[in-house]
Scaffold this motif. Structure first.
Motif, mmCIF file in Angstrom:
data_model
loop_
_atom_site.group_PDB
_atom_site.id
_atom_site.type_symbol
_atom_site.label_atom_id
_atom_site.label_comp_id
_atom_site.label_asym_id
_atom_site.label_seq_id
_atom_site.Cartn_x
_atom_site.Cartn_y
_atom_site.Cartn_z
ATOM 1 N N ARG A 104 -13.881 40.230 6.903
ATOM 2 C CA ARG A 104 -14.516 41.477 7.362
ATOM 3 C C ARG A 104 -15.408 42.065 6.265
ATOM 4 O O ARG A 104 -16.546 42.471 6.503
ATOM 5 C CB ARG A 104 -13.423 42.471 7.796
ATOM 6 C CG ARG A 104 -13.851 43.929 7.836
ATOM 7 C CD ARG A 104 -14.980 44.184 8.842
ATOM 8 N NE ARG A 104 -15.382 45.580 8.904
ATOM 9 C CZ ARG A 104 -16.338 46.133 8.152
ATOM 10 N NH1 ARG A 104 -17.028 45.397 7.282
ATOM 11 N NH2 ARG A 104 -16.626 47.412 8.287
ATOM 12 N N HIS A 140 -16.073 50.223 12.589
ATOM 13 C CA HIS A 140 -14.754 50.847 12.659
ATOM 14 C C HIS A 140 -14.618 51.425 14.067
ATOM 15 O O HIS A 140 -14.594 52.640 14.245
ATOM 16 C CB HIS A 140 -14.656 51.930 11.600
ATOM 17 C CG HIS A 140 -15.388 51.571 10.317
ATOM 18 N ND1 HIS A 140 -14.903 50.653 9.429
ATOM 19 C CD2 HIS A 140 -16.585 51.977 9.810
ATOM 20 C CE1 HIS A 140 -15.754 50.520 8.419
ATOM 21 N NE2 HIS A 140 -16.790 51.314 8.633
ATOM 22 N N HIS A 162 -21.675 49.721 13.100
ATOM 23 C CA HIS A 162 -22.801 49.298 12.259
ATOM 24 C C HIS A 162 -23.586 48.264 13.060
ATOM 25 O O HIS A 162 -23.128 47.131 13.237
ATOM 26 C CB HIS A 162 -22.305 48.699 10.950
ATOM 27 C CG HIS A 162 -21.533 49.691 10.122
ATOM 28 N ND1 HIS A 162 -22.064 50.910 9.757
ATOM 29 C CD2 HIS A 162 -20.276 49.668 9.622
ATOM 30 C CE1 HIS A 162 -21.170 51.583 9.057
ATOM 31 N NE2 HIS A 162 -20.086 50.871 8.971
ATOM 32 N N GLU A 194 -20.843 57.813 8.645
ATOM 33 C CA GLU A 194 -20.085 57.852 7.394
ATOM 34 C C GLU A 194 -20.928 57.674 6.147
ATOM 35 O O GLU A 194 -20.417 57.846 5.048
ATOM 36 C CB GLU A 194 -18.958 56.790 7.412
ATOM 37 C CG GLU A 194 -19.482 55.361 7.578
ATOM 38 C CD GLU A 194 -18.413 54.290 7.441
ATOM 39 O OE1 GLU A 194 -17.245 54.638 7.231
ATOM 40 O OE2 GLU A 194 -18.765 53.099 7.544
ATOM 41 N N HIS A 195 -22.186 57.325 6.281
ATOM 42 C CA HIS A 195 -22.990 57.045 5.077
ATOM 43 C C HIS A 195 -23.796 58.235 4.587
ATOM 44 O O HIS A 195 -24.438 58.157 3.552
ATOM 45 C CB HIS A 195 -23.936 55.862 5.328
ATOM 46 C CG HIS A 195 -23.226 54.557 5.554
ATOM 47 N ND1 HIS A 195 -23.840 53.445 6.063
ATOM 48 C CD2 HIS A 195 -21.950 54.192 5.343
ATOM 49 C CE1 HIS A 195 -22.964 52.450 6.156
ATOM 50 N NE2 HIS A 195 -21.810 52.883 5.730
HETATM 51 ZN ZN ZN Z 1 -18.576 51.195 7.513
#
Ligand code: ZN
Ligand code: 2HG
Length: 469
Positions: free
Chosen positions: A323, A373, A380, A420-421
Motif C-alpha cells: 500500500r 482511505h 486519491h 488531508e493534504h
Molecule cells: Zn492519503
C-alpha cells in the motif's frame, strides 16, 4: 533593513542558527519538487522563548515568516516564496518529547518531534499514538497539526484535530498562547486551539502540543479482494459491526495503482489478483479470531471475493509495504496529477466511477492510480501520463484541466478538494472557487485580526487579494 535584522536575529538565537545562502537549500524546495523558494534566512530556534523573540524581531522589520516542519507536505505550505525576503523558521530543534503519562493516556511533545519518534515514545510506555502515514519518519508533529493530518487510521481515531488536547502557539505579535492543557473537558469559551490546527502556520507558529494516546494493542491485518468499488462500504459496515468496531484501517487500492508498484518494485508480489483490493486492519487481542471470524462471516454473506490474512508481523508489514509503495511508485514513473478529495461515504464508489469515466473520456490513454482511505471517504485519484508521453509534459499541458474535472465532480457531490493534504499554495485558488464565501470571509477576518500585517506564512492558504484570480 535585512542586514540589521539578521544581526539582531543572530543575537537572539545564536549566529550558528541563522542559516544563509547554500545552507538554506534543503529548506527551500518542497518534497515533491513543485515549489522552489528563496529564503532571506533559515532560522532554527531552540526554545519557545526563542521562537517568540524571533517572531517579534521579524515583525518589527516587516519580514514574512514561513514555519517549516519535516518538509513532507504536498501543497507547498512550508516553502518560502521567490522574493528572498521571507524567513523560514524551522522547528527541528524543538524535538523533545516532554512527557508521556501512560495512565492518563496523554503525551506532550514539542513541534519538531517527528511523528515516528512520538509514536516510539508512546509505545515505550505501552501506549499508541494512532496517527500514521507513509511520511512518519520525517514529518513533524507541528506540521501534522498545522495541516490537520489524516493518514491511515482516521476511520477509528480521527484526524490530528481529534487527537489534540492542548496546544502552545506563538502568535504573530510574539505572545505565547499557552493552552498546553491535558483536560478532556473544558467548556470555558472558544476552543482556541482549533483555530491553529489546520491553519498551515497562517495564524501563528505551533511550538508544542498535548496529544491523546490509546492502549497499545496488537494489530491484525488482511488483504481482501472485492468485485467492485461499491462493495467496499457494505463490507466495511459489516466488518465494523462483526468485530465490535475494531477496524482501524480500511484502505482501497485499484489494480491499476498496484500495477505501478509491481512495475517499479518487481520483488513485491500481490497476494491476490483482482480489480479491487482492500487492506483491512483491526485491533486484536492475543489471537486473530476477531478478524478471521468477521471476515469469514462477511464472506458467507457474499460481501467479499477472496481474502488473505497476514500470518505474522512480517507478512503484515509486507501487505502494508504494498500500500505504502503506491506514492513512491508514481514518483518513480515521473509523478502524477494528484488529487486528495473526500466525498460522503455513500458516494465514494460513485465518485470513483464517475471520475474514471470523465477522465478517460477526455484523456483515454492516461494511467489511473486510484486508492485511498475510503473508510473515511478520502480518495486519491491520481492521473499519470500516457506511456508514450513525457510525465512533465503531460502534467504541464493537462494537469490543471484534469484537476478541474476531478475537483468539480467532488464539489458537485458535496465533497472537498483537500481531504488531508491541506491548501498551501497549490490549492489556495480552489478555496476561492469552491469554498463557501461566508466561511472564507470569516477566515479573512480571523487572519486580519490575528495577523494584521500578514506576516505569518503570507500567501499560503488564503490568497492575498479578493476572489478574482
Ligand atoms: Zn492519503
Ligand atoms: C497516501 O495516502 C498519501 O499515501 C499520499 O496521502 C497520496 O501521493 C498521494 O497521492
Amino acid at each position: 533593513m535585512s542586514a540589521s535584522a539578521l544581526h539582531e536575529l543572530e543575537g537572539l538565537i545564536g549566529a550558528g542558527q541563522v542559516l544563509r545562502g547554500d545552507a538554506c537549500a534543503r529548506y527551500e524546495t518542497d518534497e515533491r519538487g513543485l515549489f522552489h523558494g528563496r529564503a532571506l534566512a533559515v532560522l532554527r530556534p531552540g526554545s519557545v522563548a526563542e521562537v517568540a523573540a524571533l517572531v517579534r524581531c521579524c515583525v518589527s522589520h516587516g519580514i514574512g515568516i514561513v514555519p517549516h516542519g519535516g518538509n513532507t507536505g504536498y501543497c507547498g505550505g512550508a516553502t518560502a516564496d521567490a522574493s528572498g525576503t521571507q524567513a523560514v523558521v524551522s522547528l527541528e530543534r524543538l524535538n523533545r518529547v516532554l512527557t508521556v503519562d501512560a495512565d492518563a493516556h496523554t503525551m506532550s511533545v514539542q513541534a519538531g518531534v517527528t511523528l515516528a519518534a512520538a509514536q516510539q515514545a508512546a509505545s515505550e510506555h505501552g501506549r499508541l499514538l494512532p496517527l500514521a502515514m507513509g511520511s512518519q519518519g520525517s514529518c513533524q508533529i507541528g506540521g501534522n497539526l498545522s495541516t490537520n493530518a489524516g493518514g491511515l487510521a482516521v476511520l477509528k481515531y480521527g484526524t490530528m484535530r481529534d487527537l489534540t488536547l492542548g496546544l502552545e502557539v506563538v502568535l504573530p505579535d510574539g505572545r505565547v498562547l499557552d493552552r498546553l492543557s491535558s483536560l478532556r473537558k473544558d467548556n470555558t469559551g472558544y476552543d482556541l486551539k482549533q483555530l491553529f490546527i489546520g491553519a498551515e502556520g497562517s495564524l501563528g507558529i505551533i511550538t508544542a502540543a498535548v496529544l491523546k494516546l490509546f492502549p497499545a494493542a496488537p494489530r491484525n491485518c488482511a488483504w481482501v479482494s472485492i468485485t467492485a468499488a461499491d462493495a467496499a462500504l457494505p463490507l466495511l459496515a459489516a466488518l465494523r459491526e462483526l468485530s465490535g468496531d475494531a477496524v482501524t484501517s480500511f484502505e482501497y487500492m485499484s489494480d491499476a495503482a498496484l500495477a505501478l508498484v509491481v512495475e517499479t518494485t518487481p520483488e513485491q508480489r500481490l497476494p491476490l489478483s483482482a480489480a479491487h483490493h482492500v487492506l483491512v486492519e483491526m485491533l486484536g487481542k492475543d489471537d486473530e479470531d476477531v478478524l478471521e471470524r468477521a471476515l469469514s462471516t462477511a464472506a458467507e454473506r457474499g460481501l467479499l471475493q477472496d481474502v488473505v490474512v497476514a500470518q505474522s508481523e512480517n507478512q503484515r508489514r509486507q501487505l502494508w509495504r504494498l500500500r505504502e509503495s503506491i506514492p513512491p511508485a508514481e514518483k518513480r514513473l515521473g509523478g502524477s496529477v494528484k488529487h486528495d478529495v473526500s466525498v460522503p461515504l455513500a458516494e465514494v464508489a460513485a465518485y470513483i466511477e464517475r471520475a474514471r469515466m470523465a477522465v478517460l473520456a477526455r484523456w483515454p490513454r492516461v494511467r489511473l492510480s486510484v486508492y485511498g482511505h475510503v473508510g473515511d471517504g478520502n480518495v486519491h485519484f491520481n492521473v499519470l501520463a500516457p506511456l508514450d508521453e513525457g510525465a512533465e509534459d503531460f502534467k504541464r499541458r493537462h494537469g490543471d484541466a484534469v484537476s478541474d474535472v476531478l475537483h468539480s465532480l467532488a464539489h458537485a457531490m458535496r465533497g472537498s478538494f483537500s481531504a488531508e493534504h491541506g491548501v498551501g499554495v497549490l490549492k489556495r485558488g480552489l478555496l476561492e472557487r469552491y469554498g463557501d464565501p461566508v466561511a472564507l470571509a470569516v477566515m479573512r477576518q480571523l487572519k486580519a485580526t490575528l495577523d494584521p500585517l500578514n506576516l505569518m506564512n503570507p500567501g499560503k492558504l488564503l490568497l492575498p487579494e479578493g476572489p478574482a484570480r
